[in-house]
Design a protein around this motif. Structure first.
Motif, PDB file in Angstrom:
ATOM      1  N   LEU A   1      -5.627  11.925   5.192  1.00  0.00           N
ATOM      2  CA  LEU A   1      -6.198  10.701   5.753  1.00  0.00           C
ATOM      3  C   LEU A   1      -6.150   9.547   4.751  1.00  0.00           C
ATOM      4  O   LEU A   1      -6.009   8.381   5.133  1.00  0.00           O
ATOM      5  N   LYS A   2      -6.251   9.879   3.476  1.00  0.00           N
ATOM      6  CA  LYS A   2      -6.235   8.855   2.435  1.00  0.00           C
ATOM      7  C   LYS A   2      -4.824   8.513   1.964  1.00  0.00           C
ATOM      8  O   LYS A   2      -4.661   7.578   1.168  1.00  0.00           O
ATOM      9  N   PHE A   3      -3.819   9.232   2.449  1.00  0.00           N
ATOM     10  CA  PHE A   3      -2.487   9.089   1.867  1.00  0.00           C
ATOM     11  C   PHE A   3      -1.944   7.666   1.971  1.00  0.00           C
ATOM     12  O   PHE A   3      -1.371   7.146   1.004  1.00  0.00           O
ATOM     13  N   ASP A   4      -2.114   7.032   3.111  1.00  0.00           N
ATOM     14  CA  ASP A   4      -1.604   5.660   3.255  1.00  0.00           C
ATOM     15  C   ASP A   4      -2.252   4.723   2.253  1.00  0.00           C
ATOM     16  O   ASP A   4      -1.583   3.847   1.675  1.00  0.00           O
ATOM     17  N   ASP A   5      -3.553   4.898   2.022  1.00  0.00           N
ATOM     18  CA  ASP A   5      -4.236   4.070   1.027  1.00  0.00           C
ATOM     19  C   ASP A   5      -3.722   4.371  -0.379  1.00  0.00           C
ATOM     20  O   ASP A   5      -3.556   3.449  -1.200  1.00  0.00           O
ATOM     21  N   TYR A   6      -3.486   5.655  -0.661  1.00  0.00           N
ATOM     22  CA  TYR A   6      -2.910   6.016  -1.955  1.00  0.00           C
ATOM     23  C   TYR A   6      -1.573   5.297  -2.159  1.00  0.00           C
ATOM     24  O   TYR A   6      -1.334   4.673  -3.195  1.00  0.00           O
ATOM     25  N   ARG A   7      -0.712   5.434  -1.162  1.00  0.00           N
ATOM     26  CA  ARG A   7       0.634   4.836  -1.264  1.00  0.00           C
ATOM     27  C   ARG A   7       0.553   3.323  -1.420  1.00  0.00           C
ATOM     28  O   ARG A   7       1.237   2.737  -2.271  1.00  0.00           O
ATOM     29  N   ASP A   8      -0.287   2.693  -0.608  1.00  0.00           N
ATOM     30  CA  ASP A   8      -0.368   1.229  -0.631  1.00  0.00           C
ATOM     31  C   ASP A   8      -0.982   0.700  -1.928  1.00  0.00           C
ATOM     32  O   ASP A   8      -0.807  -0.478  -2.251  1.00  0.00           O
ATOM     33  N   SER A   9      -1.705   1.552  -2.669  1.00  0.00           N
ATOM     34  CA  SER A   9      -2.308   1.104  -3.930  1.00  0.00           C
ATOM     35  C   SER A   9      -1.293   1.060  -5.069  1.00  0.00           C
ATOM     36  O   SER A   9      -1.587   0.500  -6.135  1.00  0.00           O
ATOM     37  N   LEU A  10      -0.126   1.645  -4.845  1.00  0.00           N
ATOM     38  CA  LEU A  10       0.908   1.691  -5.893  1.00  0.00           C
ATOM     39  C   LEU A  10       1.767   0.439  -5.852  1.00  0.00           C
ATOM     40  O   LEU A  10       1.856  -0.244  -4.825  1.00  0.00           O
ATOM     41  N   PRO A  11       2.446   0.129  -6.952  1.00  0.00           N
ATOM     42  CA  PRO A  11       3.422  -0.965  -6.923  1.00  0.00           C
ATOM     43  C   PRO A  11       4.472  -0.694  -5.845  1.00  0.00           C
ATOM     44  O   PRO A  11       4.843   0.468  -5.590  1.00  0.00           O
ATOM     45  N   ALA A  12       4.955  -1.747  -5.204  1.00  0.00           N
ATOM     46  CA  ALA A  12       5.896  -1.596  -4.091  1.00  0.00           C
ATOM     47  C   ALA A  12       7.114  -0.766  -4.473  1.00  0.00           C
ATOM     48  O   ALA A  12       7.640   0.008  -3.665  1.00  0.00           O
ATOM     49  N   SER A  13       7.539  -0.881  -5.713  1.00  0.00           N
ATOM     50  CA  SER A  13       8.762  -0.190  -6.156  1.00  0.00           C
ATOM     51  C   SER A  13       8.581   1.319  -6.268  1.00  0.00           C
ATOM     52  O   SER A  13       9.563   2.056  -6.321  1.00  0.00           O
ATOM     53  N   THR A  14       7.337   1.794  -6.312  1.00  0.00           N
ATOM     54  CA  THR A  14       7.094   3.235  -6.485  1.00  0.00           C
ATOM     55  C   THR A  14       6.481   3.891  -5.252  1.00  0.00           C
ATOM     56  O   THR A  14       6.244   5.100  -5.272  1.00  0.00           O
ATOM     57  N   GLN A  15       6.227   3.137  -4.209  1.00  0.00           N
ATOM     58  CA  GLN A  15       5.505   3.700  -3.065  1.00  0.00           C
ATOM     59  C   GLN A  15       6.271   4.831  -2.382  1.00  0.00           C
ATOM     60  O   GLN A  15       5.673   5.841  -1.998  1.00  0.00           O
ATOM     61  N   THR A  16       7.574   4.685  -2.247  1.00  0.00           N
ATOM     62  CA  THR A  16       8.343   5.747  -1.581  1.00  0.00           C
ATOM     63  C   THR A  16       8.405   7.018  -2.421  1.00  0.00           C
ATOM     64  O   THR A  16       8.678   8.101  -1.894  1.00  0.00           O
TER      65      THR A  16
END
Length: 527
Positions: free
Chosen positions: A302-317
């Motif tokens: 459930l928190k994964f999207d928030d985790y991903r979005d908290s990272l720099p755009a270049s590392t989100q994937t």
């Protein structure tokens, strides 16, 4: 811009062919043909769409799924989408306004079909001299599909008028025709309401919020049994959804009911016999333990999207392999959970616990249960006041140099206080008790963030080690997870910095005065 549709009931003895001919003799309606439409009405198990005053209607015809979100009763259209598959979660919807507006309504809950209606729809179109459509009309013959019995039930015929923006005159003519010439009555209830009524369904029912009817002078043992019976009902209401993994909230509510049960058994003192506590406390502890790992994985997903979005755009994937890891381990843990709940131990626990809770209370006084026959408001108030004072003592003892364990202990004490207040909230003025619960929740949120962020950082570090051992993680993912853990650590530090102010607000004199007024008898307050 909403589109207001009008619904009228067509007399049951009037054939659709005859009715269409009568309309076409009065206004220039062109026959557009007939098609079969299956309308599935979707909502969550706790009826969140209905509570928001809406209806989600999936119209399926000619291999196309169109989801219509409309107002309940007025049928004003809030939005619509074409879907490839029947809906389940809001994050499966295409990006756009409909999804954005539905997200706060549905949150993490799955959509299920609450009723399905099959309609033979005869479509009519009114065009002006320039060939522009100025009004649409649909004559529908509706049948309810009852999945329980496998039978169809006739719901009757309706005329549905769909206005076209900018052409009010045809609408006025059409309404006048059906009102004066055809003498049709406006539909008395929404199609969804009609379908649910025929099915015998109520768009309400289960709620995770406690609302237990108690009287101040009730015996404490009888009142406590009523509280525990409500929690057992919640456990059983969420059992099937937990086992099927329909959505994560079933297991969440299941665990909350188990946790509340354990708290009630330990915090409502001197009311239930010791033999009952010794018999059932270990089993509810076991139930909390075996459901924990699956819930942990649900939380991280459930928190994964928030985790991903908290990272720099270049590392989100780069975080995608973590999602795959969480999904795989959630599925593994869920299978273990189902095996445990299918054990005879669980069935025996539920059966014997209900038997005890539904049995009459003993009328005899006993020194072993000194509070059993006392009025519940006296016992509840004493206990809430005592636990409140413990919260204040523990909070005042915490300094900037106190270890994290002290905050964790305070968090557990706050949770005990919150549960007691929620169990017995109907014994007190609603406005007053809700204000105090809200004040407590502000402190709990801070303490919860502090502990949860610490646990998340530790577990994500552990997950990275597991992923290395399993050989499923590229170096970029480990780097992204390291950045994520660092961010969680900074947020935990911020929560720790905010604690003193949050606790200060809860320990303020005005809050203490309110607690004292509600829960402290004069002699106890003086002491």
């Amino acid at each position: 811009m909403t589109v207001k549709q009008l619904h009228f009931e067509v007399p049951p003895r009037t054939s659709i062919a005859e009715f269409k001919s009568q309309l076409q003799a009065q206004v220039p309606l062109r026959d557009e043909g007939v098609k079969t439409v299956n309308r599935a009405y979707y909502d969550t198990v706790d009826w969140r769409v209905h509570a928001d005053g809406g209806v989600l209607e999936l119209d399926t015809s000619d291999d196309q799924n169109r989801l219509v979100w409309r107002d309940l009763g007025t049928a004003d259209i809030r939005g619509s989408l074409v879907l490839k598959e029947p809906p389940r979660f809001v994050w499966d919807f295409p990006s756009g306004s409909v999804r954005d507006r539905l997200e706060p309504v549905l949150e993490m809950r799955a959509l299920v079909a609450q009723a399905t209606v099959r309609s033979r729809v005869h479509s009519l179109r009114w065009q002006n001299k320039e060939g522009k459509t100025v009004l649409k009309a649909h004559v529908e013959d509706n049948w309810l599909l009852d999945s329980a019995s496998g039978k169809s039930r006739r719901l009757g015929k309706r005329l549905r008028i769909v206005p076209i923006k900018g052409y009010p005159k045809p609408l006025r003519q059409m309404v006048k025709l059906v009102d004066e010439n055809q003498r049709l009555a406006p539909a008395s209830e929404d199609p969804l309401v009609q379908a649910l009524r025929v099915l015998g369904k109520q768009p309400s029912g289960y709620s995770s919020k406690l609302n237990i009817a108690l009287e101040p002078e009730m015996r404490s043992d009888a009142a406590t049994k009523r509280v525990l019976l409500s929690l057992l009902d919640a456990i059983e209401a969420n059992e099937a959804g937990t086992k099927s993994d329909l959505d994560s909230e079933f297991l969440h509510d299941f665990r909350v009911a188990v946790r509340r049960t354990r708290s009630a058994l330990s915090q409502i003192k001197g009311v239930l016999p010791q033999r009952i506590l010794e018999r059932f406390q270990p089993d509810f502890g076991w139930l909390g333990q075996v459901t924990g790992p699956t819930r942990d994985m649900d939380v991280y997903l459930l928190k994964f999207d928030d985790y991903r979005d908290s990272l720099p755009a270049s590392t989100q994937t780069d975080l995608a392999p973590l999602h795959d890891f969480l999904v795989a381990h959630q599925q593994t843990e869920h299978k273990k959970l189902v095996r445990e709940i299918n054990l005879a131990r669980y069935r025996k626990l539920v059966r014997e616990w209900r038997k005890y809770l539904e049995s009459p209370v003993s009328g005899r006084a006993s020194a072993a249960v000194p509070n059993a026959a006392r009025p519940i408001q006296d016992v509840a108030s004493e206990r809430i006041w005592k636990v409140y004072r413990r919260v204040i003592r523990e909070g005042h003892a915490i300094t900037p140099s106190s270890p994290a364990e002290d905050l964790h202990e305070l968090r557990k004490t706050c949770k005990k206080l919150r549960y007691l207040m929620e169990f017995f909230q109907n014994l007190y003025p609603p406005k007053d008790i809700k204000a105090l619960i809200k004040a407590l929740k502000v402190l709990q949120d801070n303490l919860g963030d502090f502990q949860d962020l610490e646990v998340q950082a530790l577990n994500l570090t552990h997950f990275s080690e597991q992923m290395v051992d399993e050989g499923t993680v590229p170096p970029q993912t480990l780097m992204a997870m390291g950045i994520l853990v660092d961010g969680l650590g900074r947020r935990q530090h911020q929560a720790r910095e905010e604690f003193a102010a949050r606790f200060g607000q809860f320990a303020a004199e005005d809050i203490r005065s309110q607690f004292q007024t509600l829960f402290a008898a004069p002699t106890r307050a003086a002491a």
